[in-house]
Structure formats: C-alpha cells, structure tokens
Design an enzyme around this catalytic site. Sequence first.
Site, mmCIF file in Angstrom:
data_model
loop_
_atom_site.group_PDB
_atom_site.id
_atom_site.type_symbol
_atom_site.label_atom_id
_atom_site.label_comp_id
_atom_site.label_asym_id
_atom_site.label_seq_id
_atom_site.Cartn_x
_atom_site.Cartn_y
_atom_site.Cartn_z
ATOM 1 N N SER A 58 40.975 37.263 41.092
ATOM 2 C CA SER A 58 40.464 38.393 40.301
ATOM 3 C C SER A 58 40.595 39.714 41.046
ATOM 4 O O SER A 58 40.757 40.763 40.433
ATOM 5 C CB SER A 58 38.983 38.193 39.988
ATOM 6 O OG SER A 58 38.806 37.250 38.989
ATOM 7 N N HIS B 261 31.602 42.312 38.486
ATOM 8 C CA HIS B 261 33.022 41.942 38.563
ATOM 9 C C HIS B 261 33.921 43.043 37.982
ATOM 10 O O HIS B 261 34.914 43.448 38.591
ATOM 11 C CB HIS B 261 33.188 40.619 37.801
ATOM 12 C CG HIS B 261 34.519 39.952 37.913
ATOM 13 N ND1 HIS B 261 35.583 40.269 37.102
ATOM 14 C CD2 HIS B 261 34.965 38.961 38.728
ATOM 15 C CE1 HIS B 261 36.620 39.492 37.415
ATOM 16 N NE2 HIS B 261 36.267 38.688 38.399
ATOM 17 N N ASP C 65 37.310 42.754 31.111
ATOM 18 C CA ASP C 65 36.456 42.266 32.191
ATOM 19 C C ASP C 65 35.005 42.233 31.740
ATOM 20 O O ASP C 65 34.728 42.169 30.540
ATOM 21 C CB ASP C 65 36.672 43.152 33.432
ATOM 22 C CG ASP C 65 36.537 42.365 34.728
ATOM 23 O OD1 ASP C 65 35.467 41.789 34.941
ATOM 24 O OD2 ASP C 65 37.493 42.318 35.522
#
Length: 746
Positions: free
Chosen positions: A536, A209, A144
């Site tokens: 995601s 994220h 990630d």
Amino acid sequence: MSISKSSRLLVFALFIIVGCVVQGMDRDENEEKNHFIVFLQNKPVLNEVDAVETHLSVLMSVKKSHAEASESMVYSYTKSFNAFAAKLSDHEAKLLSTREDVHHVIPNTYRKLQTTRSWDFIGLSSNARRRTKHESDIIVGLFDTGITPTADSFRDDGFGPPPKKWKGTCHHFANFTACNKKLIGARYFKLDGNPDPSDILSPVDTDGHGTHTSSTATGNAVEGASLSGLAEGTARGGVPSARVAMYKVCWASSGCSDMDILAAFDAAIQDGVDVISISIGGGGFNNYSDDSISIGAFHAMKKGIITVTSAGNGGPMAGSVVNHAPWIVTVAASSIDRKFISPLELGNGKNISGVGINIFNPKKKMYPLVSGGDVARNSESKDTASFCLEDSLDPTKVKGSLVFCKLLTWGADSVIKSVGANGVIIQSDQFLDNADIFMAPATMVSSSVGTIIYTYIKSTRTPTAVIYKTRQLKAKAPMVASFSSRGPNPGSHRILKPDIAAPGVNILAGYTPLKSLTGQKGDTQYSKFTIMSGTSMACPHVAAAAAYVKSFHPLWSPAAIRSALLTTTRPISRRLNPEGEFAYGAGNLNPSRAISPGLIYDLNEMSYIQFLCSEGYTGSSIAVLAGTKSINCSTLIPGHGHDSLNYPTFQLSLKSTKQPMTTTFRRQVTNVGQPVSVYNATIKAPPGVKITVTPTTLSFSRLLQKRSFKVVVKASPLQSAKMVSGSLAWVGDRHVVRSPIVVYSP
Ligand SMILES: *[C@@H]1O[C@H](CO)[C@@H](O)[C@H](O)[C@H]1NC(C)=O
Ligand SMILES: *[C@@H]1O[C@H](CO)[C@@H](O)[C@H](O)[C@H]1NC(C)=O
Ligand SMILES: *[C@@H]1O[C@H](CO)[C@@H](O)[C@H](O)[C@H]1NC(C)=O
Ligand SMILES: *[C@@H]1O[C@H](CO)[C@@H](O)[C@H](O)[C@H]1NC(C)=O
Ligand SMILES: *[C@@H]1O[C@H](CO)[C@@H](O)[C@H](O)[C@H]1NC(C)=O
C-alpha cells in the site's frame, strides 16, 4: 457466467420462483439478499436517465414491482460502465444472469487494505528537475480510506485554481471542513447502505491509511516531520505541486467493496483525474472480467488514465500477486536504507537488537522479566498466557514486569498494558522485516533469539531486562519485503507481474488525528505523521512517479508511462532476493530517469483486446470488460500468435519439464529520445537459455519513429517451479532501455 453453480441449481431456482408466485412469494422474501453487480451486454451508452430506466426494467424482471426494484437497486453505473448494483437473492442473481441482455453477474466482495527519506533513497531529491507549472495540472486520484483535510501536507499556499479539465466535486461533509486548491476533490462511496459505527459517513479519514498514501504521492513538503523523533526530516510527496482527489471506498468495519470501487472509477474517470492510485488488495480474481479493479482500470486506460495498484501483502508465497491485469501497473514493496530497532538488554548484560517501534524511554534501569506461560491467571490459561492473549495473565504476577510471549495475534502490547505490566518481548519468525508500532515498550525477536531469552529466564531466580526507545540504523537496501506478494502471475503466464518495486517498508507519511497510532484499546499515542509498511505504501510512490513522468510528457499513453517507469529501473540484487523478478518485476523505481527513457513500448486498447482473445476470453466477456460493442475474436487474433503484446518485459512459461521450448516475442519501440539515434542490443542470458534479437541495431532518424524487432528465446527444460532470468537492453548514446526476460517452469 460467473455464477456457475450446477444446472441443477438453476432448475431448483426456477422452481422456487414459480412456486413463489403461486404462494405469494413468502419464500423469496425470507431468502437472504446480497449485493451483486450486473453487467449488461454492451450497447452504446444511453443518456443517464435512459440508462437508469433500462437498468430498472432489467431488475423488474425478477422483482414484483417497480417499487421493489427501485428499492433493491443500489447504483446505476452510467458514465463508463453499462452495469448496475442491486440487492438480490442468489436465485434472482442466477435468473438475471440467464437473460439475453445480461452479460454476467458478479457477487460484490469486500477487499482489504493492504519521511520521507524514501524519495531521496530512490534518487528523486527535493531539488530534482521539475516542470512545476505542468505538475500543478496533474490530478492524482486515490481510492482509499479518506483523507485528512486539515493536514499540512494538503495546504494550498501558492496553488492556483484547479485545472480547467477538473469536473469533480467536493461538498461539505460531516467532520470535513472543505477542500482547497490542493485537495480539489473528496467524495465517499458506501453503496451497501449499512451504517459503519466505527467510521464517519464522509471522505474524512478515520483510519490513517488514506492520509498516508495521499501524502506519500502528493503531499507538500512539511519540515520537521517525525514520529516522536523517529525518521525525522522533511516529509514530502513525489509530486508536491500536483492536486489530489480522494475517493473514499474503504470503511473501518467492512473494508472496500467492489460496488464502491466501480462507482469510484465511474466518478474519477468523469472527473478528469490523470492517475489513479489504488492501495487495495485484490480478491484473488484470475479472470479479468470478474474483477472490479481490472474492469475499472480498463475503462480508465481507454481515457488515457493510468491505474497503479499494490501487488498485495500475500508474500512470500509464490503466485500470490494480485491486481495483475496487463493494463495496470502492479507494485511490489522494497526496503529503503534505514531500519528501526528496539534494543533489549538482559540482566546478564547481553544486548539484543529487536525489531519494532516504541517511543518510550525506560524510567528504570532494569525491570523484572517473566515468561507469559509462567504467570498465567490459572492452570487452564497457561497456553493462552504463553501468547499473552486477553484475560490470560495474572495481574498480580506481571505488575511492573516485562513479559516474554509468542506471537499469535497482534495486541499483546495492549493486553500487557491492561494488566499493569511494563512491556512485552514478542517472539515471531514472521514480520521481522518491517517495524510495527506498539503502545507500550515492546520489541520483536526471532525464535532463535527467543530461545536465548527463555534460557536466561530459567537460569536465574531474578531475571531482569529493559527495552530501550527505538533507534534508527542504516540498512542494506533495497530488499523486497517478505510480505510483498510474489509472481508468477496467476492471471496470465505470459505477463511478468509484479511490474516494479518501490519503497514500502517503514515509510513516514501523514496520519489522521482521529485514530491513535495503533488503534488499539487504551492507546493514547497520537501523531500527525506515522510509519507504515506495505505494498500500500509502495503503490503511491509509483503513482506519483507516473504523475511526474506525465508532467514532462502530458500526451503519453498509460502504457508509454509504464514503459518509461519499467525500462529505467535500478536493478535489484537477485542474490539478496532469491525470487528475482517474481519479487521485484523490472527493478526498483527510479523516477528521475523515467522522464527520459529514450525508447518506449507503447500499447493501445486494441492490443489488449487482441491479447485477451489470445488468452481465450470470449468476445462477449471482452466486450463487457472493455465497454465496447461486440468483439469477434476470430477476426482479431494476429497472425503471428501469442507473444505479441507490446509489453516492456518478457516472460516465457515452459510447457514441460522435459522438452526444450522456443518462443518468439515481437515488439516495437517508439523513439522519444534524440531524433537521430542508434541503439545496440545487449543481451544477458542465464545458463541454459539462448536469446537472440533481430535486428541487433535500431537506427532512428526522427522523433516518434517506430522500429520493430523480435526476440527469440530458446530454453532448455527447467525443474518445476524454477525461474531463471536475463535481460535485453537497448543501449544508445544517452539511454539504456532495459527489459528483464524471465523463463520459468510452472
Ligand atoms: C471469464 O469470465 C467470463 C464471464 O464469466 C467468461 O465468459 C470468460 O470465458 C472467462 N474467461 C476466462 C479466460 O476464463
Ligand atoms: C463529527 O461530526 C459530528 C457532527 O458535527 C460530531 O458530533 C462528532 O463529534 C465529529 N466526530 C469527530 C470524530 O470529529
Ligand atoms: C548494552 O547496551 C547498553 C545500552 O546501549 C550499554 O550501556 C551497554 O554497555 C551494552 N552492553 C554490552 C555488553 O555491550
Ligand atoms: C467472426 O468472424 C468469423 C470470420 O470472419 C466469422 O466466420 C464468424 O461468423 C464471426 N462470428 C460472429 C459471431 O460474428
Ligand atoms: C553500436 O554498435 C556499433 C557497431 O558495433 C558501434 O559503432 C556503436 O558505437 C554502438 N553504439 C552504441 C551507442 O554503443
């Protein structure tokens, strides 16, 4: 070969090479060089030093000197793959791909990224049955944008030392204090060597994220988490006792590159992770031997590591699903039972419930309301002003007002703030099923509501309105988000993808202190937690559920774990989700049932290889994908043909819209429930489809006993692009083992 330009190009390339030697290679030096990954014909993996030397000697065949070869070599994959990454011109790549010992060369591509009420919603409550001791031996690796080491979600109070099998590392990096007993690994991969001015060369998360996905999967319970009072509650991951390892492969400006993803697989497999969670979009690869995620995941599977990925945010277009290799778990995004609305009240008393997250309380009762197109900076900018684009609005006409405009690009909230307006009403018929965060009072409305607002603006000389702070409401759920990528599977018409749906709409989880909430110019909002939507966000829910299942069944294969997750889902209403299984796969994730599935559909490496042979992959491309010696497909295709991959779902793709078609699926289940047990088949067939199962009863007398059966599906012709579905459920005393059966016409 992947570099498949015409043979004329090859001749041309050869000519240049010859010409270059004569002319001192001027031409070659000027030619643009890009990154490529070069896969060698597989030989037994050598030791690391020999492998690097072999890679260099291959590379030297297109370079002038050892020095030049070393300089252009970016990475030697020496642990799981026999491959290297290098900077090459197109013709060097082409030349390499014609070498006997090179299997194929793929250009490096860059991919995009695509509360925790969500766990309660899917039935994994904070006091769910757990094997905490075993759970703390499970390591979840995420590929990630990095991680926030100081986040409460990753504190290590109460954790023992890392599991003994762990071989990973965690150095001190810039802006990264240290790992601990919870966050046991953190590395970064940036092989292209280009500095990224908006990121930090460190596993630290400058985007948010990666912190969000890792805390969704593994975060400790953190009480009183919220986004400025919204979604308030205890934020927790699915497996709070598990360990987390971050492999940063996604960078602020460049995205996530194949070279880095492959290097992360090489490292994670060696480090000893149990589950890999990848919330990264695919590059639209339909050939598994060209796709770094598919190649990496195959090698992980061989080592017993399950790879869970997001299905992509390319929905609702048919056939948009990515990361669809049969050895991967592909996750769609569904909603949970809450939504966020930002109410709008017009001066005429009409109330409208817009969508979006703004955490601002209005300071006045009403604000002047203008339409963007009416307050343009000049006559040329009238069109762009109706979209509130940068430099289009006249500051003197919008000061202190609410501006109404249509969505073209994100950032209208930043634009109106920069010209002194109070807030913005954005009209769009897309993106209304999840709430985006704004840096100024803002709300989103559909075009039909937009028309009402516009008519009101034109109906009075002093239009006014006010946007209230966002409120949380109950919502009908689960629904598959419109952005979630849909089937049918473009990689193989025999395998249903996505596999499963999990919460991915308006999820509250950890965030980074290094970025404002919107990341836009002028935004000064920061928060330890934020709300995000996407496949995601769905992916780490399934990765955590896989870890949860593994904590109960440490020896299960990746396919067994996936089977447990898929056959125990909660069905999703097809009435509310018209694309059916192409939207949600087997159904909505249900972790507490997945630990006790009764029967499993298991699969090993050889089954996938046979499947690839029957899909028409050549023995040598399978050998590269699977990292095995040579494969001879003609000795491997099983006698009973095509539909024998022991997958826990069934898909029949009709060959014609005129002829009926009959297919036989062969499957085998393994008893992991009560040693002595009987299961009866329950079939639901859609109109026009006849489904028979033989035998209709499976009797078991001991654990791990296997039973085979076949499912014959006879389908009458369907209109093109139509899909119908039914199911097969094996019903025992304590378990229902359910599989969807999908019939479609391409
Ligand atoms: C996939 O690509 C490989 C390597 O370029 C090639 O050998 C193989 O035939 C392709 N397979 C399919 C099914 O297209
Ligand atoms: C990162 O670390 C560098 C060097 O210690 C420091 O100069 C910089 O301010 C830090 N950046 C952030 C965003 O913390
Ligand atoms: C509109 O909403 C506001 C704020 O919630 C409320 O005070 C007002 O009474 C509502 N108006 C109507 C017509 O329902
Ligand atoms: C693969 O196996 C078949 C059947 O045994 C044999 O005829 C063929 O020569 C083999 N091909 C290769 C490349 O070894
Ligand atoms: C399976 O079917 C048999 C025969 O109809 C019946 O006796 C038995 O109760 C069924 N078992 C289950 C678990 O439904």
